[in-house]
Design an enzyme around this catalytic site. Structure first.
Site, PDB file in Angstrom:
ATOM      1  N   ASP A 283       0.852  -1.188   0.000  1.00 52.01           N
ATOM      2  CA  ASP A 283       0.000   0.000   0.000  1.00 52.01           C
ATOM      3  C   ASP A 283       0.887   1.236   0.000  1.00 52.01           C
ATOM      4  O   ASP A 283       1.704   1.427   0.909  1.00 52.01           O
ATOM      5  CB  ASP A 283      -0.906  -0.013   1.233  1.00 52.01           C
ATOM      6  CG  ASP A 283      -1.820   1.195   1.283  1.00 52.01           C
ATOM      7  OD1 ASP A 283      -2.587   1.399   0.333  1.00 52.01           O
ATOM      8  OD2 ASP A 283      -1.740   1.947   2.272  1.00 52.01           O
TER       9      ASP A 283
ATOM     10  N   THR B 262      -0.527   4.656  -4.566  1.00 50.54           N
ATOM     11  CA  THR B 262       0.725   4.389  -5.288  1.00 50.54           C
ATOM     12  C   THR B 262       0.704   5.083  -6.651  1.00 50.54           C
ATOM     13  O   THR B 262       1.682   5.714  -7.054  1.00 50.54           O
ATOM     14  CB  THR B 262       0.945   2.877  -5.472  1.00 50.54           C
ATOM     15  OG1 THR B 262       0.866   2.230  -4.205  1.00 50.54           O
ATOM     16  CG2 THR B 262       2.297   2.592  -6.087  1.00 50.54           C
TER      17      THR B 262
ATOM     18  N   ASP C 236      -9.254   0.248   2.677  1.00 50.17           N
ATOM     19  CA  ASP C 236      -9.209   0.684   1.274  1.00 50.17           C
ATOM     20  C   ASP C 236     -10.490   0.299   0.537  1.00 50.17           C
ATOM     21  O   ASP C 236     -11.019   1.083  -0.256  1.00 50.17           O
ATOM     22  CB  ASP C 236      -7.999   0.061   0.563  1.00 50.17           C
ATOM     23  CG  ASP C 236      -6.695   0.741   0.946  1.00 50.17           C
ATOM     24  OD1 ASP C 236      -6.759   1.707   1.736  1.00 50.17           O
ATOM     25  OD2 ASP C 236      -5.622   0.323   0.475  1.00 50.17           O
TER      26      ASP C 236
END
Length: 537
Positions: free
Chosen positions: A73, A107, A408
């Site tokens: 992550d 990311t 998430d």
């Protein structure tokens, strides 16, 4: 000074000093920009290999701690990095901002920012002024938002299967991706229980409590329509662990002997005074316990105290004799969630402990997970719009990663509630933006055309990185992908599992529009800010 060849005398040239000063300033500004870009690109390169379903994981060991963290992550990796350069810290904050806004794409946003900074470096090398580049990038982001909106597909929040597909896409790049068929439905159902699909515009994730417990496997994880306490019940004195028709009280006061506000010493001269103190303490605690029992309470939730013991062995003994189940050490930040779930308010004084302040539940029981005990409260009457996600795993590393992945997935569903549209994944939006912006650049004139073209080429970093991390040939894959989009297949993306280009909607690889929208906007704004810095004081 210059030397006159005619008469052999030195003559002064007044303009030379001003030119030298201006030249030094320009060189310094150029060096500062180069330093900033290099530092920011180093951060982007550090997380680039983690992008996508086939991305690599990072093992992080923080200094001074024995715990090891395994994750891919982006926000978690960057949070653990010890970054010294101010501009590099901006990229760490950028990833955190994306995590707050969309919850996914942490990311991608850093990788895009790094590619845009490389484009800026090329443009600066051609002698284009930073302000001109910044203004051109502003044009690009406005056009990009328009293109993304045209690519998107509206969704219905009642379509559970479609929401699950979006959550599975976000979980596909996680360490626990093999358990996405468990976590994704849990995330969708959790959000569905606390919102009204007809008119919801946002999701308060504070109404969803994630509780972790070691023992068992991920398959044992469940969504509990009630409360789960990971610490178990206090039964040192033999208190009950199974209560039907529970009357639940939530207290913030201590059931222990009182203490003075300041550190004082009580000097005792003889045994009679010691006996008197013990009797007074016993009478004081017993009086509190009787008042609690009188209200009809049979399950007591006690907030964690930092000033003195919330309960003592003696108070636990009295409560056990009265058949009252005790759950202690409830964290201060969890009090609001517990109160909202039971639809009651915390009681701060024993004098206010009355029957109307109690919550009701059908069952409150203590269970064993194989690694410890936990308490589950179900069948709550007049329950608030809250829900508990109870995660189980066999080891701490998997459990921590499951917690982050669940967060998430919840954020992805929240993004769909905030902006009810999805777009294809697999690098499809980025390559479509690259093509459309390249065409848009042809409509412009002058230096802006170069800037927009560089911006468009920079966006190809996402499909290129996806192909590289999947072990494919990036040049041939991206070229084929570009050709498919030129032919009008705007939903074509990289299928990393099969190593081919396919329609992402058919492969169920979709992502919220808000994720891509937020990533592009925030990355572009950060790059424009870095670009305008010409000195570090």
């Amino acid at each position: 000074q210059i030397y006159n060849m005619a008469d052999g005398k030195k003559q002064s040239y007044k303009g030379n000093k001003n030119r030298e000063t201006t030249f030094n300033k320009d060189v310094k500004a150029k060096d500062v920009r180069t330093s900033n870009i290099v530092a920011a690109k180093a951060v982007a390169d550090a997380v680039r290999t983690s992008l996508g379903p086939r991305g690599m994981d990072k093992m992080i060991r923080t200094e001074g701690q024995e715990d090891v963290l395994i994750t891919n992550d982006g926000a978690t990796i960057l949070k653990q990095l010890e970054v010294g350069h101010p501009t590099a810290k901006m990229l760490v904050e950028l990833s955190a901002a994306q995590d707050i806004e969309a919850g996914d794409g942490t990311t991608s946003i850093v990788v895009i920012a790094g590619a845009l900074l490389s484009a800026c470096q090329n443009l600066l090398g051609r002698g284009i002024h930073p302000t001109v580049i910044s203004q051109a990038f502003r044009l690009c982001i406005d056009k990009a938002q328009e293109i993304l909106a045209n690519m998107s597909t509206p969704i219905d929040l009642k379509d559970r299967n479609f929401l699950i597909k979006s959550a599975i896409t976000s979980l596909s790049s996680k360490v626990v991706s093999q358990h996405s068929n468990i976590l994704a439905p849990m995330a969708v159902d959790a959000v569905s229980k606390i919102i009204d699909p007809e008119n919801a515009t946002n999701v308060d994730l504070n109404d969803i409590k994630i509780v972790k417990q070691l023992g068992g496997t991920m398959a044992d994880s469940e969504l509990v329509d009630g409360l789960v306490f990971a610490q178990g019940a206090s039964h040192k004195a033999g208190g009950p662990t199974y209560v039907k028709n529970a009357k639940i009280g939530l207290i913030q006061f201590c059931i222990s002997p009182p203490k003075t506000d300041m550190d004082n010493n009580v000097i005792v001269n003889d045994y009679n005074q010691i006996d008197r103190i013990i009797k007074e303490e016993r009478a004081y605690i017993l009086n509190i316990c009787k008042k609690i029992k009188k209200s009809g309470c049979n399950v007591l939730l006690i907030q964690k105290s930092i000033l003195r013991d919330a309960v003592t062995v003696q108070s636990l003994h009295y409560l056990a004799k009265m058949k009252i189940m005790v759950i202690r050490d409830i964290e201060r930040e969890d009090m609001d969630f517990v109160a909202n779930t039971l639809n009651i308010r915390p009681i701060s004084n024993v004098e206010n402990f009355t029957k109307d302040k109690l919550g009701e539940a059908e069952l409150c029981q203590e269970l064993n997970s194989g690694h410890g005990n936990y308490v589950k409260v179900t069948g709550i009457k007049n329950k608030g719009r809250t829900v508990t996600a109870f995660l189980r795993a066999s080891n701490k590393l998997v459990l921590e990663e499951a917690d982050r992945s669940m967060h998430d997935a919840l954020c992805v569903i929240r993004s769909l509630v905030k902006k009810k549209a999805v777009i294809a994944g697999g690098g499809a939006p980025e390559i479509e933006l690259s093509l459309k912006l390249s065409n848009y650049a042809k409509e412009l004139t002058g230096v802006e055309q170069y800037c927009v073209r560089e911006y468009a080429q920079a966006l190809e970093i996402i499909p290129t990185t996806l192909a590289e991390n999947s072990g494919l040939r990036p040049i041939s894959i991206v070229t084929e992908l570009r050709n498919r989009h030129v032919n009008g297949e705007q939903n074509a993306g990289i299928n990393v599992k099969k190593g081919i280009i396919s329609d992402m909607y058919e492969e169920d690889v979709v992502q919220p529009l808000l994720v891509s929208h937020s990533a592009l906007t925030l990355a572009t704004e950060t790059v424009r800010m870095i670009l305008k810095i010409d000195d570090i004081c």
